[in-house]
Design a protein around this motif. Sequence first.
Motif, short mmCIF file in Angstrom:
data_model
loop_
_atom_site.label_atom_id
_atom_site.label_comp_id
_atom_site.label_asym_id
_atom_site.label_seq_id
_atom_site.Cartn_x
_atom_site.Cartn_y
_atom_site.Cartn_z
N GLN A 1 0.84 -1.19 0.00
CA GLN A 1 0.00 0.00 0.00
C GLN A 1 0.88 1.24 0.00
OE1 GLN A 1 -2.59 -0.83 3.47
NE2 GLN A 1 -4.20 -0.80 1.93
N VAL A 2 0.51 2.21 -0.83
CA VAL A 2 1.28 3.45 -0.89
C VAL A 2 0.45 4.58 -0.29
CG1 VAL A 2 2.65 2.71 -2.87
CG2 VAL A 2 0.53 3.94 -3.25
N PRO A 3 1.14 5.52 0.37
CA PRO A 3 0.42 6.59 1.06
C PRO A 3 0.18 7.81 0.18
CG PRO A 3 2.75 6.69 1.62
CD PRO A 3 2.60 5.56 0.63
N ILE A 4 -0.94 8.47 0.44
CA ILE A 4 -1.15 9.84 -0.05
C ILE A 4 -1.55 10.64 1.19
CG2 ILE A 4 -2.38 11.35 -1.64
CD1 ILE A 4 -3.18 8.91 -3.27
N GLY A 5 -0.74 11.63 1.53
CA GLY A 5 -1.08 12.40 2.73
C GLY A 5 0.08 13.24 3.20
N PRO A 6 -0.06 13.80 4.40
CA PRO A 6 0.95 14.72 4.91
C PRO A 6 2.29 14.01 5.09
CG PRO A 6 -0.59 14.10 6.64
CD PRO A 6 -1.14 13.57 5.36
N GLY A 7 3.36 14.71 4.85
CA GLY A 7 4.69 14.14 5.08
C GLY A 7 5.27 13.45 3.87
N THR A 8 4.42 13.05 2.92
CA THR A 8 4.92 12.40 1.71
C THR A 8 4.47 13.19 0.49
OG1 THR A 8 2.99 10.97 1.62
CG2 THR A 8 4.93 10.06 2.67
N PHE A 9 5.05 12.86 -0.65
CA PHE A 9 4.58 13.45 -1.91
C PHE A 9 4.42 12.30 -2.91
CE2 PHE A 9 4.72 15.42 -6.01
CZ PHE A 9 3.87 16.50 -5.83
N THR A 10 3.21 12.16 -3.45
CA THR A 10 2.87 11.01 -4.28
C THR A 10 2.74 11.43 -5.74
OG1 THR A 10 1.66 10.09 -2.41
CG2 THR A 10 1.18 9.14 -4.57
N ILE B 1 3.93 21.33 -5.61
CA ILE B 1 4.82 20.89 -4.53
C ILE B 1 5.06 22.04 -3.57
CG2 ILE B 1 7.16 20.09 -3.99
CD1 ILE B 1 7.13 18.77 -6.88
N ALA B 2 5.36 23.22 -4.14
CA ALA B 2 5.68 24.38 -3.29
C ALA B 2 4.52 24.78 -2.40
CB ALA B 2 6.11 25.55 -4.17
N ARG C 1 13.62 16.25 -6.11
CA ARG C 1 14.39 17.31 -5.43
C ARG C 1 13.55 18.26 -4.58
NH1 ARG C 1 18.11 18.96 -10.57
NH2 ARG C 1 19.29 17.03 -10.63
N LEU C 2 12.37 18.62 -5.07
CA LEU C 2 11.65 19.71 -4.38
C LEU C 2 10.89 19.28 -3.12
CD1 LEU C 2 10.30 21.76 -7.44
CD2 LEU C 2 12.45 22.02 -6.19
N PRO C 3 10.21 18.13 -3.10
CA PRO C 3 9.43 17.83 -1.89
C PRO C 3 10.25 17.82 -0.59
CG PRO C 3 8.67 16.48 -3.70
CD PRO C 3 9.92 17.18 -4.17
N PRO C 4 11.51 17.32 -0.59
CA PRO C 4 12.26 17.38 0.67
C PRO C 4 12.45 18.81 1.18
CG PRO C 4 13.33 15.89 -0.87
CD PRO C 4 12.25 16.60 -1.63
N ARG D 1 8.73 16.98 2.77
CA ARG D 1 8.01 15.81 2.26
C ARG D 1 8.98 14.70 1.88
NH1 ARG D 1 2.20 16.25 1.77
NH2 ARG D 1 1.80 18.40 2.33
N ALA D 2 8.64 13.48 2.24
CA ALA D 2 9.44 12.33 1.82
C ALA D 2 8.82 11.73 0.56
CB ALA D 2 9.46 11.29 2.93
N ASP D 3 9.64 10.95 -0.15
CA ASP D 3 9.17 10.27 -1.35
C ASP D 3 8.20 9.15 -0.96
OD1 ASP D 3 8.92 8.89 -3.66
OD2 ASP D 3 11.05 8.41 -3.89
N ALA D 4 7.00 9.17 -1.56
CA ALA D 4 6.00 8.16 -1.21
C ALA D 4 6.49 6.74 -1.54
CB ALA D 4 4.68 8.44 -1.94
#
Length: 344
Positions: free
Chosen positions: A87-96, A288-289, A328-331, A335-338
Amino acid sequence: MSPDATPEDVARVVARVEGVGGEAFVSTGVVRTIIGLVGDIDSFHHLNLRTLPGVADVHRISDPYKLVSRQHHPDRSTVWVGPAGHQVPIGPGTFTLIAGPCAVETAEQTIETARMARSAGATILRGGAFKPRTSPYAFQGLGVAGLRILSSAREATGLPIVTEVVDARDVPVVAEHADMLQIGTRNMANFGLLQAVGEAGKPVLFKRGMTATIEEWLMAAEYIAQRGNLDVVLCERGIRTFEPATRNTLDISAVPVVQAASHLPVIVDPSHAAGRRDLVVPLSRAAIAVGADGVIVDVHPDPETALCDGPQALRGVELRELARAVRRLPPMVGRADAAGQVRA
Ligand code: PEP
Ligand code: MN
């Protein structure tokens, strides 16, 4: 209350509110009296307070969408997509990143696009089997045959699938193949369909209606939630404005506005917002921004031959540019990579 309301008018309102188990707090000012109501708002609706003598106006302070509101659910939610064990996440802390063809055309085109999506870092594959086209003469999608192709693309790549459902009658067959059900802009207010997907037991990708206000969108999401499904991801896909340079106008401010109002994840569809390939990467950077929880983009190995939305489909070259931005941008915005967060 209006300035000429009598003490009897005030007492009548208080008695009605208390009669349905609510509390009424009366503040008497120099010119006006204000009555604050606390209790079950649905029971207040039946009182028709606006029609009582001396009542000037009635304002609701709490959100009318209870289940999706952040008022009683301050923590933002994560929606998990995919079969148990992957299962992959969509939500705070990650970017999907969700990517794939606008429409499933052939098995080869779909699987090739799925491989392109996976190598760009996408964690979910998109692709329409049932297409809600503006023209009845346009390609309507492969239907169930398209769902089978999507299932084989999942097998080939391991990517969970999101695909659109346009008719309540198709919900069971789409839910059988898909990991996530998409409701498109043209069906945002198709409440029977929303109730049907609310009961299907799969997460829902819920696009904003092209002429819907944010409140209308969240009220519509409430129809899904009310049927017991809170696994709803909201998708801003552009709204209709007077500007013809883009297919729609991406309402980028909707992302933080909705994140403040609702606990549900919010992603952006820059492809359907812009309708132009050259804008998809810049608008993804903006998404992303601004703090979006992900983006969903159209990709095609050969957009010139696409049966649907070719002008906005990314080719390999733009997809690689998007992949770099998504790495590059989500960190930089926490945000971590989903892809690194798959739940076994
Ligand atoms: C789609 O994502 O394929 C689609 C039809 O999008 P929208 O409903 O936003 O137009
Ligand atoms: Mn499309």
